[in-house]
Write a protein that holds these residues in place. Structure first.
Motif, short mmCIF file in Angstrom:
data_model
loop_
_atom_site.label_atom_id
_atom_site.label_comp_id
_atom_site.label_asym_id
_atom_site.label_seq_id
_atom_site.Cartn_x
_atom_site.Cartn_y
_atom_site.Cartn_z
N SER A 30 97.48 -37.98 61.42
CA SER A 30 96.98 -36.82 60.68
C SER A 30 97.91 -36.44 59.55
CB SER A 30 96.81 -35.63 61.63
OG SER A 30 96.53 -34.45 60.90
N LEU A 31 97.32 -36.10 58.42
CA LEU A 31 98.12 -35.66 57.27
C LEU A 31 98.70 -34.27 57.49
CD1 LEU A 31 95.88 -36.90 54.30
CD2 LEU A 31 97.88 -38.01 55.32
N ALA A 32 98.24 -33.58 58.53
CA ALA A 32 98.83 -32.27 58.84
C ALA A 32 100.30 -32.42 59.20
CB ALA A 32 98.07 -31.62 59.99
N TYR A 127 99.43 -29.69 52.51
CA TYR A 127 98.24 -30.06 53.29
C TYR A 127 97.07 -29.13 53.00
CZ TYR A 127 95.37 -30.97 57.47
OH TYR A 127 94.35 -31.28 58.33
N GLU A 143 91.03 -34.64 55.29
CA GLU A 143 92.40 -34.14 55.15
C GLU A 143 92.95 -34.59 53.79
OE1 GLU A 143 94.68 -33.81 59.19
OE2 GLU A 143 93.99 -35.87 58.93
N PHE A 145 96.49 -34.34 51.27
CA PHE A 145 97.90 -33.97 51.16
C PHE A 145 98.40 -34.40 49.79
CE2 PHE A 145 102.43 -33.92 51.66
CZ PHE A 145 102.69 -32.98 52.64
#
Length: 275
Positions: A30-32, A127, A143, A145
């Protein structure tokens, strides 16, 4: 016939990166959790099926949508309510922007809905989750970023003490009045709205007939709390910020702020039975 807003490039076997870009596999994390690139302003875009990263450059684009052969990032490929070309990330004037080319709006940060034909929205460094609506209430996550200067990636803080939320002090009467006013929120009802002053006072008077509850008293208590939070920097709690007509918006925003800060929690519903 090409759907309005879709790319007119010829069909391909599968999504390929834009010139200068690189594909991200579906197994990419995940780019989170962050992303890094040698060049500040590099964009990463990731869906369940994979994604792409592309460095900055005037006019560069990342297309996303349902039609895998004609977009760079495939989003909601099994959902016919997602447009074949749902939207585009474009680098312009030194930053990345998101625009909507699809039939349904894209839900952005803060619940902002971006419709087809509207001006693109800028993407901040870091993000950003974007949601494309689909069939039967589904939402498809893209997502995004955007990298900042080297060294700006957040540092893990596994051992740091958890920062507590800002919890506002309430008197017993204020808390009880707010719990009744926001009872529907605490019960997790869909699309809740605050009770009216009269409804709140009636419920309080039923549980505490000796306490002299009136709609004016409830209004005075709740407005006092709202004023304190507004002075402490909580937004959207004044008529000047919202503009007319206000309707239930002031109380709705107040209750949501109290819930988000854990000043009010579902267990507070027990106060009604104990009153």
């Amino acid at each position: 016939m090409t759907e309005p807003g879709t790319s007119r490039r010829g069909p391909r076997e599968g999504a390929v990166p834009a010139p200068g870009g690189r594909l991200l596999p579906a197994t990419h994390g995940s780019l989170a959790r962050g992303a890094s690139a040698p060049l500040p302003g590099t964009v990463f875009a990731l869906a369940l099926t994979g994604g792409m990263t592309l460095g900055p450059g005037e006019g560069r684009e990342v297309l996303f949508g349902r039609n895998r052969p004609e977009v760079h990032v495939c989003l909601g490929e099994d959902d016919p309510q997602v447009s074949r070309h749902q939207g585009t990330l474009t680098h312009q004037d030194g930053r990345w922007w998101v625009s909507n080319a699809g039939r349904l709006p894209i839900r952005c940060l803060g619940g902002r809905l971006l419709f087809r034909g509207e001006e693109p929205l800028p993407l901040d460094t870091g993000y950003t989750p974007l949601f494309a609506g689909g069939s039967r209430g589904r939402e498809h996550l893209l997502e995004v970023f955007v990298t900042g200067p080297e060294g700006e990636r957040p540092v893990p803080r596994h051992g740091d003490v958890t920062r507590p939320p800002r919890v506002w002090a309430l008197t017993e009467q204020e808390r009880l009045a707010l719990v009744v006013l926001g009872r529907r929120y605490l019960l997790h009802e869909p699309r809740p709205q605050p009770l009216t002053w009269r409804q709140t006072a009636a419920e309080l008077a039923e549980s505490q007939p000796w306490a002299g509850w009136t709609d004016k008293r409830v209004e005075h208590l709740v407005n006092g709390v709202r004023t304190r939070l507004s002075r402490d920097g909580v937004p959207w709690l004044t008529r000047e910020e919202l503009g007319e007509p206000v309707g239930n918006a002031l109380n709705d925003n107040l209750i949501r702020a109290l819930l988000a800060s854990t000043t009010l929690v579902p267990m507070d519903l027990a106060l009604i039975d104990a009153a």
